[in-house]
Design an enzyme around this catalytic site. Structure first.
Site, PDB file in Angstrom:
ATOM      1  N   CYS A  98       0.827  -1.214   0.000  1.00  0.00           N
ATOM      2  CA  CYS A  98       0.000   0.000   0.000  1.00  0.00           C
ATOM      3  C   CYS A  98       0.863   1.266   0.000  1.00  0.00           C
ATOM      4  CB  CYS A  98      -0.909  -0.006   1.215  1.00  0.00           C
ATOM      5  SG  CYS A  98       0.001   0.147   2.764  1.00  0.00           S
ATOM      6  N   ALA A 111       3.103   1.697   2.945  1.00  0.00           N
ATOM      7  CA  ALA A 111       4.301   0.854   2.847  1.00  0.00           C
ATOM      8  C   ALA A 111       5.372   1.548   2.011  1.00  0.00           C
ATOM      9  CB  ALA A 111       3.940  -0.503   2.229  1.00  0.00           C
ATOM     10  N   ARG A 135      12.101  -5.179   6.314  1.00  0.00           N
ATOM     11  CA  ARG A 135      12.717  -4.861   5.020  1.00  0.00           C
ATOM     12  C   ARG A 135      14.247  -4.984   5.021  1.00  0.00           C
ATOM     13  NH1 ARG A 135      13.344   0.280   2.582  1.00  0.00           N
ATOM     14  NH2 ARG A 135      13.477   0.222   0.314  1.00  0.00           N
ATOM     15  N   HIS A 183       5.928   6.392  -2.427  1.00  0.00           N
ATOM     16  CA  HIS A 183       7.279   6.870  -2.763  1.00  0.00           C
ATOM     17  C   HIS A 183       7.207   8.353  -3.122  1.00  0.00           C
ATOM     18  CE1 HIS A 183       7.997   2.588  -4.560  1.00  0.00           C
ATOM     19  NE2 HIS A 183       8.226   2.588  -3.264  1.00  0.00           N
TER      20      HIS A 183
HETATM   21 FE1  CFM Z   1      13.086   0.200  -5.543  1.00  0.00          FE
HETATM   22 FE2  CFM Z   1      12.413  -2.134  -5.751  1.00  0.00          FE
HETATM   23 FE3  CFM Z   1      11.073  -0.394  -4.214  1.00  0.00          FE
HETATM   24 FE4  CFM Z   1      13.587  -1.184  -3.541  1.00  0.00          FE
HETATM   25 FE5  CFM Z   1      12.583  -3.128  -1.883  1.00  0.00          FE
HETATM   26 FE6  CFM Z   1      11.467  -4.063  -4.120  1.00  0.00          FE
HETATM   27 FE7  CFM Z   1      10.071  -2.395  -2.623  1.00  0.00          FE
HETATM   28 MO1  CFM Z   1      10.612  -4.794  -1.792  1.00  0.00          MO
HETATM   29  S1  CFM Z   1      14.381  -1.545  -5.441  1.00  0.00           S
HETATM   30  S2  CFM Z   1      12.653   0.713  -3.468  1.00  0.00           S
HETATM   31  S3  CFM Z   1      14.459  -2.018  -1.750  1.00  0.00           S
HETATM   32  S4  CFM Z   1      11.195  -0.537  -6.312  1.00  0.00           S
HETATM   33  S5  CFM Z   1      12.645  -5.044  -2.657  1.00  0.00           S
HETATM   34  S6  CFM Z   1      12.033  -4.120  -6.331  1.00  0.00           S
HETATM   35  S7  CFM Z   1       9.442  -4.087  -3.627  1.00  0.00           S
HETATM   36  S8  CFM Z   1      10.883  -2.761  -0.756  1.00  0.00           S
HETATM   37  S9  CFM Z   1       9.223  -0.424  -3.026  1.00  0.00           S
HETATM   38  C1  HCA Z   2       6.830  -3.579   0.860  1.00  0.00           C
HETATM   39  C2  HCA Z   2       8.125  -4.105   1.396  1.00  0.00           C
HETATM   40  C3  HCA Z   2       8.660  -5.292   0.652  1.00  0.00           C
HETATM   41  C4  HCA Z   2       7.837  -6.551   0.932  1.00  0.00           C
HETATM   42  C5  HCA Z   2       8.552  -7.800   0.590  1.00  0.00           C
HETATM   43  C6  HCA Z   2       7.790  -9.038   0.248  1.00  0.00           C
HETATM   44  C7  HCA Z   2      10.130  -5.509   1.096  1.00  0.00           C
HETATM   45  O1  HCA Z   2       6.562  -3.651  -0.326  1.00  0.00           O
HETATM   46  O2  HCA Z   2       6.060  -3.067   1.643  1.00  0.00           O
HETATM   47  O3  HCA Z   2       6.610  -8.977  -0.136  1.00  0.00           O
HETATM   48  O4  HCA Z   2       8.398 -10.094   0.351  1.00  0.00           O
HETATM   49  O5  HCA Z   2      10.985  -5.543   0.273  1.00  0.00           O
HETATM   50  O6  HCA Z   2      10.348  -5.643   2.310  1.00  0.00           O
HETATM   51  O7  HCA Z   2       8.642  -5.044  -0.718  1.00  0.00           O
END
Ligand code: CFM
Ligand code: HCA
Length: 530
Positions: free
Chosen positions: A51, A54, A85, A182
């Site tokens: 969401c 998150a 995370r 973001h």
């Molecule tokens: Fe960039 Fe990602 Fe994301 Fe990420 Fe992550 Fe991710 Fe995420 Mo999980 S590189 S910041 S550190 S888009 S692994 S592929 S989904 S938290 S929002």
């Molecule tokens: C997020 C965090 C997450 C979840 C990881 C997963 C992460 O999206 O809120 O579903 O295994 O990297 O910790 O992406």
């Protein structure tokens, strides 16, 4: 029938109409077609998405170690985003809040009568106990619904305690995924933090690392290499990052963008306001790391820096040469599927190809069309009610603080050589015949698994167990299954070691799930017979 149509054919007409736009089987022709992305999941479909809260609190703000991030909402939101995370951080000046979970723990009476009183009380306690320099308040769904004015409480906090306090209206339901969060986080960091301290950098090779969250220590590995070469890393957004360092980030000469999905807004706004150029980098993969280091050296255009870069590359390569060869021999010819958030499915394909592993399917949870098709499609992306719901900041040039490192001629000359203000989409690096899926769901995961039979499936915690129960090796590309770092040169062999261990210990293939050889449902007839 092609693989894509076999899967789509099982849907009802209504779902088919929606999902067919999100799934692509690559051919010369489809390569040029748009893919639907960043739109709502069909209600009822089991999605892996998260969401807005998150994306804002968990992803962008959470890693800031000197900030007390306070979740205003019921305890579950804070609790389930607590430490999961793996964004590591080293304590500096005695402050490191990332191991804590701060929440107002809203209860039913607060929802009925309003939660601001509780929020003020929580801030008072937080100030007295932890003495933070900065508090960030993040709201969750019910707070948006009852209308607590978190922004007014933030202003009041600044006046009352003389500290920085920022509020983020990042209610979970806002937008269609983490991505909206973001953007909300980027906007306030830009408005309230960047540009508030003007300490000059140590040298002219001054950079910020954007979109690096130090998962499993990735950021530390990248910084180690950059420091060996002689770069001054002013700030990291936001892995092992700090409010204090980000204040100064506009003083850098170059922004390096690792995860563009989560942070491209800041990169663009810093270019407009402060003149700081940005280039796309990727420190996941050996070839990618080498290319990024060379692009950085080309940007600064200095012979000594270019030579030092090559020296460090040679030395780092020599250190991993033996392992690299060994793992290549073990992994060559294997196939992978990757399904992660918004940039890793692309980055990790490049690392896999260093070890001879090819990709049969790749997808993103919440990427936008440019992450698939390349930055040039941005002007053609249609806005909808959900994307309009997230504020777009218009920043202007700051005449006093604006500083451009390159002349206009140098900029134009370099633009055709290095990824200045540009990134290619994931599709450009994929082979014909492979499948691309936006917002992959549980049903499609099961179906594609049967049809494509990848040796390894990279994804997250939500689908990991069902993949394993299907007998397929699953590795988490979010948390690295508690391993890492996977970045840079050393990281690439850590990654290759972990997947070699998995592939050569095919335990999941030996397990017969109970539903395969006996009935798991038991019932008795009225007469007592089973
Ligand atoms: Fe960039 Fe990602 Fe994301 Fe990420 Fe992550 Fe991710 Fe995420 Mo999980 S590189 S910041 S550190 S888009 S692994 S592929 S989904 S938290 S929002
Ligand atoms: C997020 C965090 C997450 C979840 C990881 C997963 C992460 O999206 O809120 O579903 O295994 O990297 O910790 O992406």
């Amino acid at each position: 029938m092609n693989v894509r149509n076999i899967v789509l054919d099982k849907y009802s007409a209504k779902v088919y109409k929606n999902r067919k736009e999100h799934i692509m089987e690559l051919t010369e022709e489809t390569k040029e077609q748009p893919i639907a992305a960043n739109s709502r999941t069909v209600p009822g479909i089991i999605t892996n998405r998260g969401c807005c809260y998150a994306g804002c609190k968990g992803v962008v703000l959470g890693p800031l170690k000197d900030v007390l991030v306070l979740t205003h909402g019921p305890i579950g939101c804070g609790f389930y985003s607590w430490g999961t995370r793996r964004n590591k951080a080293k304590t500096e000046d005695g402050r490191n809040f990332i191991e804590y979970c701060f929440s107002t723990d809203l209860q039913e009476p607060d929802i009925v009568f309003g939660g601001e009183k509780k929020l003020r009380q929580a801030i008072k306690e937080a100030v007295e106990i932890f003495k933070p320099k900065c508090i960030m308040i993040c709201s969750t769904c019910p707070v948006g619904l009852i209308g607590d004015d978190i922004h007014a409480v933030a202003t009041e906090t600044e006046q009352l305690y003389g500290i920085s306090c920022m509020a983020f209206s990042c209610e979970g339901y806002k937008g269609v995924s983490q991505s909206g969060g973001h953007h909300i986080a980027n906007n306030t960091i830009m408005k309230k933090i960047i540009g508030t301290n003007d300490t000059p950098p140590k040298n002219k090779y001054s950079v910020n690392l954007l979109g690096e969250y130090n998962i499993g220590g990735d950021g530390w590995e990248v910084e180690r290499i950059m420091k060996r070469i002689g770069y001054d890393v002013i700030s990291v957004f936001t892995g092992d990052g700090s409010f204090e360092a980000i204040k100064n980030s506009h003083m850098a000469n170059l922004n390096l963008v690792q995860c563009h999905r989560s942070i491209n807004y800041i990169a663009e706004m810093m270019k407009t306001k402060y003149g700081v150029d940005w280039i796309k980098v990727n420190f996941i993969g050996i070839k990618s790391t080498i290319q990024s280091l060379r692009d950085m050296a080309a940007y600064f255009g200095d012979k000594e820096l270019a030579e030092r870069t090559e020296e460090v590359i040679d030395d780092e390569l020599a250190n991993i040469a033996e392992e690299k060869e060994y793992y290549y021999s073990k992994l060559k010819g294997k196939t992978a599927a990757l399904y992660v958030g918004g940039s890793r499915s692309h980055h990790y394909q490049l690392l896999l190809s260093d070890f001879g592993v090819s990709t049969v399917l790749a997808g993103y949870e919440f990427a936008h069309r440019d992450d698939y098709e390349g930055r040039e499609v941005i002007p053609t992306i249609k806005e909808d009610a959900d994307s309009k719901n997230i504020e777009h900041l218009n920043v202007e040039k700051d005449d006093k603080k604006y500083h451009a490192y390159l002349t206009d001629e140098q900029y134009e000359m370099l633009k055709s050589k290095i990824p200045l203000e540009d990134y290619t989409g994931m599709i450009r690096h994929m082979e014909n015949g492979s499948i691309i899926v936006d917002d992959l769901n549980q049903f499609e995961t099961d179906e594609f698994l049967k049809l494509l039979k990848p040796d390894i499936f990279f994804s997250g915690i939500k689908d990991k167990y069902s993949l394993q129960k299907s007998g397929v090796l699953a590795r988490q590309l979010h948390s690295y299954d508690y391993s890492g770092p996977y970045s840079g040169f050393r990281g690439s062999v850590n990654f290759a070691r972990d997947i070699t261990m998995g592939l050569y210990t095919p335990a999941w293939g030996f397990v017969t799930p109970p539903w395969k050889n006996r009935s798991t449902l038991k019932a008795s007839l009225a007469g007592g017979e089973e």
